[in-house]
Scaffold this motif. Structure first.
Motif, PDB file in Angstrom:
ATOM      1  N   ILE A  30      94.964  82.628  98.221  1.00  0.00           N
ATOM      2  CA  ILE A  30      94.070  83.711  98.710  1.00  0.00           C
ATOM      3  C   ILE A  30      93.522  83.472 100.143  1.00  0.00           C
ATOM      4  O   ILE A  30      93.001  82.460 100.133  1.00  0.00           O
ATOM      5  N   ASN A  31      93.778  84.338 100.799  1.00  0.00           N
ATOM      6  CA  ASN A  31      93.496  84.087 102.106  1.00  0.00           C
ATOM      7  C   ASN A  31      92.031  84.761 102.456  1.00  0.00           C
ATOM      8  O   ASN A  31      91.075  83.967 102.627  1.00  0.00           O
ATOM      9  N   VAL A  32      91.887  85.994 102.467  1.00  0.00           N
ATOM     10  CA  VAL A  32      90.776  86.797 102.702  1.00  0.00           C
ATOM     11  C   VAL A  32      90.235  87.559 101.573  1.00  0.00           C
ATOM     12  O   VAL A  32      91.132  87.909 100.958  1.00  0.00           O
ATOM     13  N   MET A  33      88.849  87.255 101.413  1.00  0.00           N
ATOM     14  CA  MET A  33      88.364  88.119 100.228  1.00  0.00           C
ATOM     15  C   MET A  33      87.230  89.032 100.951  1.00  0.00           C
ATOM     16  O   MET A  33      86.388  88.606 101.798  1.00  0.00           O
ATOM     17  N   ALA A  34      86.978  90.089 100.673  1.00  0.00           N
ATOM     18  CA  ALA A  34      86.033  90.849 101.186  1.00  0.00           C
ATOM     19  C   ALA A  34      85.470  92.054 100.338  1.00  0.00           C
ATOM     20  O   ALA A  34      85.916  92.178  99.253  1.00  0.00           O
ATOM     21  N   TRP A  35      84.301  92.399 100.903  1.00  0.00           N
ATOM     22  CA  TRP A  35      83.645  93.604 100.043  1.00  0.00           C
ATOM     23  C   TRP A  35      83.713  94.872 101.263  1.00  0.00           C
ATOM     24  O   TRP A  35      83.392  94.649 102.320  1.00  0.00           O
ATOM     25  N   ASN A  36      83.833  96.151 100.734  1.00  0.00           N
ATOM     26  CA  ASN A  36      83.601  97.257 101.527  1.00  0.00           C
ATOM     27  C   ASN A  36      82.913  98.187 100.588  1.00  0.00           C
ATOM     28  O   ASN A  36      82.623  97.829  99.551  1.00  0.00           O
ATOM     29  N   ARG A  37      82.596  99.246 101.246  1.00  0.00           N
ATOM     30  CA  ARG A  37      81.583 100.085 100.441  1.00  0.00           C
ATOM     31  C   ARG A  37      81.878 101.676 101.075  1.00  0.00           C
ATOM     32  O   ARG A  37      82.096 101.821 102.050  1.00  0.00           O
ATOM     33  N   GLN A  38      81.505 102.670 100.036  1.00  0.00           N
ATOM     34  CA  GLN A  38      81.685 103.912 100.606  1.00  0.00           C
ATOM     35  C   GLN A  38      80.739 104.815  99.860  1.00  0.00           C
ATOM     36  O   GLN A  38      80.479 104.960  98.825  1.00  0.00           O
ATOM     37  N   ALA A  39      79.771 105.412 100.792  1.00  0.00           N
ATOM     38  CA  ALA A  39      78.761 106.316 100.312  1.00  0.00           C
ATOM     39  C   ALA A  39      79.358 107.619 100.474  1.00  0.00           C
ATOM     40  O   ALA A  39      80.338 107.926 100.833  1.00  0.00           O
ATOM     41  N   PRO A  40      78.796 108.532  99.355  1.00  0.00           N
ATOM     42  CA  PRO A  40      79.065 109.955  99.499  1.00  0.00           C
ATOM     43  C   PRO A  40      79.023 110.674 100.780  1.00  0.00           C
ATOM     44  O   PRO A  40      78.354 110.597 101.425  1.00  0.00           O
ATOM     45  N   GLY A  41      80.553 111.271 101.027  1.00  0.00           N
ATOM     46  CA  GLY A  41      80.659 111.878 102.158  1.00  0.00           C
ATOM     47  C   GLY A  41      80.636 110.936 103.490  1.00  0.00           C
ATOM     48  O   GLY A  41      80.893 111.377 104.905  1.00  0.00           O
ATOM     49  N   LYS A  42      80.832 109.646 103.364  1.00  0.00           N
ATOM     50  CA  LYS A  42      81.183 108.823 104.461  1.00  0.00           C
ATOM     51  C   LYS A  42      82.285 108.259 104.151  1.00  0.00           C
ATOM     52  O   LYS A  42      83.081 108.011 103.163  1.00  0.00           O
ATOM     53  N   GLN A  43      82.790 107.685 105.423  1.00  0.00           N
ATOM     54  CA  GLN A  43      84.026 106.626 105.271  1.00  0.00           C
ATOM     55  C   GLN A  43      83.835 105.478 104.648  1.00  0.00           C
ATOM     56  O   GLN A  43      82.480 104.935 104.907  1.00  0.00           O
ATOM     57  N   ARG A  44      84.941 104.776 104.394  1.00  0.00           N
ATOM     58  CA  ARG A  44      84.623 103.533 103.625  1.00  0.00           C
ATOM     59  C   ARG A  44      84.592 102.564 104.796  1.00  0.00           C
ATOM     60  O   ARG A  44      85.027 102.737 105.801  1.00  0.00           O
ATOM     61  N   GLU A  45      83.546 101.452 104.637  1.00  0.00           N
ATOM     62  CA  GLU A  45      83.362 100.488 105.719  1.00  0.00           C
ATOM     63  C   GLU A  45      83.281  99.075 105.170  1.00  0.00           C
ATOM     64  O   GLU A  45      83.074  98.760 104.079  1.00  0.00           O
ATOM     65  N   THR A  51      86.926  83.987 104.731  1.00  0.00           N
ATOM     66  CA  THR A  51      88.405  83.698 104.843  1.00  0.00           C
ATOM     67  C   THR A  51      88.649  82.167 103.937  1.00  0.00           C
ATOM     68  O   THR A  51      87.352  81.766 103.419  1.00  0.00           O
ATOM     69  N   SER A  52      89.573  81.695 103.890  1.00  0.00           N
ATOM     70  CA  SER A  52      89.983  80.399 102.986  1.00  0.00           C
ATOM     71  C   SER A  52      89.322  79.409 103.575  1.00  0.00           C
ATOM     72  O   SER A  52      89.238  78.348 102.751  1.00  0.00           O
ATOM     73  N   TYR A  53      88.899  79.322 104.768  1.00  0.00           N
ATOM     74  CA  TYR A  53      88.151  78.348 105.602  1.00  0.00           C
ATOM     75  C   TYR A  53      86.762  78.443 105.303  1.00  0.00           C
ATOM     76  O   TYR A  53      85.927  77.742 105.956  1.00  0.00           O
ATOM     77  N   GLY A  54      86.215  79.385 104.702  1.00  0.00           N
ATOM     78  CA  GLY A  54      84.901  79.654 104.689  1.00  0.00           C
ATOM     79  C   GLY A  54      84.173  80.447 105.685  1.00  0.00           C
ATOM     80  O   GLY A  54      83.036  80.467 105.847  1.00  0.00           O
ATOM     81  N   ASN A  55      84.947  80.788 106.556  1.00  0.00           N
ATOM     82  CA  ASN A  55      84.634  81.544 107.933  1.00  0.00           C
ATOM     83  C   ASN A  55      84.246  82.827 107.228  1.00  0.00           C
ATOM     84  O   ASN A  55      84.781  83.723 106.294  1.00  0.00           O
ATOM     85  N   THR A  56      82.877  83.685 107.631  1.00  0.00           N
ATOM     86  CA  THR A  56      82.425  84.912 107.197  1.00  0.00           C
ATOM     87  C   THR A  56      82.041  85.770 108.303  1.00  0.00           C
ATOM     88  O   THR A  56      82.086  85.307 109.561  1.00  0.00           O
ATOM     89  N   LYS A  57      82.251  87.042 108.039  1.00  0.00           N
ATOM     90  CA  LYS A  57      81.644  87.980 108.897  1.00  0.00           C
ATOM     91  C   LYS A  57      80.827  89.135 108.183  1.00  0.00           C
ATOM     92  O   LYS A  57      81.409  89.591 107.249  1.00  0.00           O
ATOM     93  N   TYR A  58      79.966  89.853 109.044  1.00  0.00           N
ATOM     94  CA  TYR A  58      79.138  90.766 108.286  1.00  0.00           C
ATOM     95  C   TYR A  58      79.085  91.863 109.079  1.00  0.00           C
ATOM     96  O   TYR A  58      78.865  91.879 110.251  1.00  0.00           O
ATOM     97  N   ALA A  59      78.910  93.264 108.438  1.00  0.00           N
ATOM     98  CA  ALA A  59      78.460  94.363 109.094  1.00  0.00           C
ATOM     99  C   ALA A  59      76.923  94.119 109.598  1.00  0.00           C
ATOM    100  O   ALA A  59      76.291  93.238 109.108  1.00  0.00           O
ATOM    101  N   ASP A  60      76.828  94.622 110.874  1.00  0.00           N
ATOM    102  CA  ASP A  60      75.534  94.595 111.418  1.00  0.00           C
ATOM    103  C   ASP A  60      74.438  95.017 110.543  1.00  0.00           C
ATOM    104  O   ASP A  60      73.207  94.494 110.237  1.00  0.00           O
ATOM    105  N   SER A  61      74.696  96.010 109.802  1.00  0.00           N
ATOM    106  CA  SER A  61      73.651  96.685 109.095  1.00  0.00           C
ATOM    107  C   SER A  61      73.252  95.870 107.879  1.00  0.00           C
ATOM    108  O   SER A  61      72.137  96.188 107.128  1.00  0.00           O
ATOM    109  N   VAL A  62      74.067  94.678 107.335  1.00  0.00           N
ATOM    110  CA  VAL A  62      73.793  93.994 106.339  1.00  0.00           C
ATOM    111  C   VAL A  62      73.541  92.403 106.683  1.00  0.00           C
ATOM    112  O   VAL A  62      73.046  91.519 105.630  1.00  0.00           O
TER     113      VAL A  62
END
Length: 122
Positions: A30-45, A51-62
């Protein structure tokens, strides 16, 4: 490759939840594992990825409130969500990118989980 997500629910503002997503099947890596979300009436974000190396990235809102982690031995990704806000209310979807074994050969895969609902409300 199948993904099974769990951990959603109803929580008050300021509360916490931990989401889990387990991958199963003929997984080679497994390379990348991610979480996305979609609120009613909004696009999935994209919420966060790791990553497999443990590098992470977050949306500014969280940033500063959510933490993504993974257990490679269990092919599982987690999302610890703290200080939840009403605007975090959404269906949360995990997705995983990696390499599977298909008929004895390696093949790239990208799978999505079924979604787990998070509702933040008093």
């Amino acid at each position: 490759v199948q993904l099974q997500a769990s951990g959603g629910g109803l929580v008050q503002p300021g509360g916490s939840l931990r989401l889990s997503c387990a991958a199963s099947g003929s997984i080679f890596s497994i390379n990348v594992m991610a979480w996305n979300r979609q609120a009613p009436g909004k696009q999935r974000e994209l919420v966060a990825y790791i990553t497999s190396y443990g590098n992470t990235k977050y949306a500014d809102s969280v940033k500063g409130r959510f933490t993504i982690s993974r257990d490679n031995a269990k092919n599982t990704v987690y999302l610890q969500m703290n200080s939840l806000k009403a605007e975090d209310t959404a269906a949360y979807y995990c997705n995983v990118v990696g390499i599977a074994i298909n008929s004895g050969a390696r093949a790239d895969f990208a799978s999505w989980g079924q979604g787990t609902q998070v509702t933040v409300s008093s």
